[in-house]
Enzyme design. Structure first.
Site, PDB file in Angstrom:
ATOM      1  CE  LYS B  93      -6.404  -2.458   0.907  1.00  0.00           C
ATOM      2  NZ  LYS B  93      -5.501  -3.168   1.836  1.00  0.00           N
ATOM      3  CD  GLU B 115       1.398  -3.106  -1.359  1.00  0.00           C
ATOM      4  OE1 GLU B 115       2.296  -2.258  -1.334  1.00  0.00           O
ATOM      5  OE2 GLU B 115       0.456  -3.126  -0.541  1.00  0.00           O
ATOM      6  CB  SER B 388     -13.513  -3.580   3.546  1.00  0.00           C
ATOM      7  OG  SER B 388     -13.641  -4.712   2.701  1.00  0.00           O
TER       8      SER B 388
END
Lengths: 295, 402
Positions: B93, B115, B388
């Protein structure tokens, strides 16, 4: 503005744009001629039930609402504040669907000639199919449609299909809209143009934004369509001020708050009617900017 | 097979998917973002600043690790792990957050809104906000706040305001609604730092562009290690940013097959899963529709209400999928499948014991699907799996199964 004579069709005289004047256009023309600010009442359909909504809408029209927006409840109302979010949740819990709201329009049309606008997020319309939706809404007696999350860029087919079925397409204009966007919105809109008074979601606020008159003037330069101002309009004072700025005031959350507070559907009917009478009284005292310019 | 929509068409369409479905108030900021991004992309100093942050702050490039014990255990293809879990804040991210954070600065916005589902995007946003001197508000479903408590505390420690969202299923979708409401209200001063390849154009394009470095690195690394391209790419798909990030650099390589793994949850009926594209496996309720700004596959009822979803993994627990994935699925360029909660947990344990890596429950879905298929692959075939994120945040959930 009597509802006594109910014509079967909204067909009337030709507007400059070449489209037939519908109930919405006629109502705004009559308001302008009377020098009176219109009142647009938003009601979430199905809160607490479609039967209750039918009675509430008839009472609202009787009390002086010039146009009724029937809110189609949606699971993810991103443009709405807490009051209409809760109303939507209650309406969904009562089993309300877009098809059910269109059926409500058909029932209402047997009793009233008040202009009816379907106010929906785009997905329920898309899932029904735009053509099927337009045909059903038109046949039921709806006059216009506003899709909250649909802007002109994505609305080319939608607009053509709705217009082919005699439905007005109402689009939103916002304080952040550039002049280029305002021109596009005006081009795609018919019936009236809905100006969002402030950046934000729906819901009651204490005061109108200070820059609203300048914003409304900027919109006026791009369109001759009637201008309805909404978001944060709840009190007779707001409506009085709008008399010099707009052609109509849109009231939504304040009405839905009355419905939420009411202990019975009967109480909701009278509370909404009382609220609308008070607002309409203030609206009659205000003077529409456009009629003032004409006289 | 050719991939024809590599370049986003006007208004961000991937085939029929994508677009821009928002209230009018948000059109101007979306246009501004699109314009500023186009300028930034052409500006060498922007890229240099981003590269420096990615390298010295986030820890890029990430390793492409040959997972020798997992390969041996599964007995099939040679498995490589793209170690995005080793990045600062613990997941991919941060790649997107650094890029968008710099865009916010460039636009003169002093506040970012985000969010978060699993909390990884929220932590990455809070981190970048601190690093760049921006204030930060993060919306998170209260269900997710319970199951990802560690990340809530991390965000608060980093100075972010975390606001719990009680609506709907109290997960990612509801957090996005609330973030959009904040953005529409504070649009002149705040940038909405959207965390996945979702939402209105230009977000799916911008987030993909900031994540495609994953695949660009992996492609170079595998060519160096194996002197050839991989046969398969595996990644989990929530909104779809880590998977598109891995897939994108390989889209032109026809021999590379791509598998996106969604959350199969605890059942196939609507409300029990978050499988939007894996309909072939019998998951019910996904059809093209419009949710939160984009036209894509959405889990919904017959009359167009958005469904609630379920997954053990907060980051995959979402009713829609990035529009580019919908297009990749429709073209058959990528395959989409789903893994149930139980199998994802088992895969997390397996990877912990075979490779000494505790994966995020999101990534564990991809591991589970690979564990199912790898034994049937040839020993000379090569797989890259995007790991990830790391599993620290999931320890409360995982500890119930140890």
């Amino acid at each position: 503005m009597s509802d006594a004579a109910i014509p079967k069709s909204s067909a009337g005289t030709q507007t400059p744009a070449g489209r037939t004047e519908g109930r919405i256009g006629r109502r705004f023309r009559e308001l302008a001629e009377a020098g009176e600010l219109g009142l647009v009442a938003y009601i979430t359909a199905g809160d607490p039930s479609l039967d209750a909504t039918e009675k509430i809408v008839l009472a609202a029209a009787e009390a002086g609402a010039d146009v009724i927006e029937l809110g189609v409840p949606f699971s993810d109302p991103v443009a709405d504040g807490p009051t209409i979010q809760r109303a939507s949740e209650r309406a969904l819990r009562s089993g309300t669907t877009l098809a059910g709201v269109i059926e409500l329009v058909r029932r209402l049309r047997a009793h009233t000639d008040v202009p009816l606008v379907l106010f929906s997020y785009f997905n329920p319309i898309l899932q029904m199919g735009i053509a099927k939706f337009a045909e059903a809404a038109s046949a039921a007696g709806a006059d216009g449609v506003l899709a909250t999350d649909l802007t002109p860029e994505e609305a080319v087919d939608y607009r053509a299909t709705l217009h082919a079925h005699g439905l007005d397409t109402i689009f939103l204009a916002a304080p952040t809209s550039t002049d280029v966007r305002l021109a596009l919105i005006a081009e795609f809109s018919s019936g009236f143009l809905y100006l969002i008074s402030r950046t934000g979601v729906t819901g009651e606020r204490a005061a109108l934004p200070e820059d609203l008159p300048a914003l409304a003037r900027r919109v006026r330069r791009t369109t001759k369509l009637p201008l309805a101002v909404g978001f944060g309009i709840s009190s007779p004072e707001h409506v009085s001020v709008l008399g010099g700025i707009a052609d109509a005031a849109v009231v939504g959350s304040a009405l839905m708050a009355e419905i939420e507070k009411a202990r019975t559907p009967g109480d909701a009917v009278s509370a909404v009617a009382n609220r609308i009478r008070a607002l309409k009284h203030a609206a009659r005292a205000g003077i529409s900017k456009r009629s003032a310019e004409r006289t | 097979m050719s991939y024809t929509a590599n370049v986003v068409r006007e208004r961000g369409r991937y085939g029929p998917y994508g677009g821009r479905y928002v209230p009018e108030t948000l059109m101007a900021p979306l246009e501004e973002l699109e314009r500023v991004y186009a300028e930034a992309r052409a500006d060498r100093s922007f890229q240099a600043e981003l590269d420096d942050l990615l390298h010295n702050f986030a820890g890029r490039p990430t390793p492409l690790q040959f997972a020798s014990r997992l390969t041996e255990q599964l007995g099939g293809a040679r498995i490589y792990l793209k170690r995005e879990d080793l990045l600062h804040t613990g997941a991919h991210k941060i790649n997107n957050c650094l890029g968008q954070g710099l865009l916010a600065v460039r636009m003169g916005k002093k506040r970012v809104i985000a969010e978060t589902g699993a909390g990884q995007h929220g932590v990455a946003t809070a981190t970048v906000a601190a690093r760049l001197g921006l204030t930060c508000t993060v919306y998170m479903g209260t269900e997710d706040m319970d199951r990802q408590r560690l990340n809530v505390n991390r965000m608060r420690l980093l100075g972010a305001e975390v606001i719990g969202v009680e609506a709907g299923s109290k997960t990612l979708k509801d957090a996005i609604n609330e973030a959009m409401r904040d953005w529409v209200t504070n649009v002149r001063t705040s940038h909405y730092l959207l965390g996945s390849v979702l939402g209105a154009h230009p977000y799916p394009m911008i987030v993909r562009d900031f994540q495609k470095i994953i695949g660009e690195e992996a492609r170079e690394q595998i060519l160096r290690a194996e002197k050839r391209l991989p046969d398969y790419l595996y990644a989990c798909v929530g909104g779809g940013s880590n998977s598109i990030g891995l897939f994108h650099a390989f889209l032109g390589d026809a021999s590379v097959k791509m598998v996106g793994v969604e959350a199969g949850g605890r059942g196939k009926s609507l409300g029990e899963h978050a499988a939007r594209l894996a309909a072939a496996e019998g998951f019910l309720g996904a059809r093209p529709g419009v949710l939160q700004g984009t036209y894509t596959y959405v889990l919904q009822t017959a009359d167009g209400q958005i469904a609630t979803t379920h997954s053990v993994s907060a980051g995959l627990d979402y009713a829609a999928v990035g529009p580019e994935h919908a297009w990749l699925a429709e073209q058959g360029r990528a395959e989409y499948t789903a893994v149930i909660d139980e199998d994802a947990i088992a895969a997390a344990k397996m990877l912990a014991r075979s490779e000494g890596i505790i994966p995020a429950l999101e990534s564990a879905h991809a591991v589970a699907e690979l564990a199912r298929r790898a034994p049937k692959m040839k020993k000379n075939e090569i797989v890259i799996l995007n790991l990830s994120g790391r599993g620290d945040k999931d320890m409360e959930t995982l500890s119930r199964y140890v």
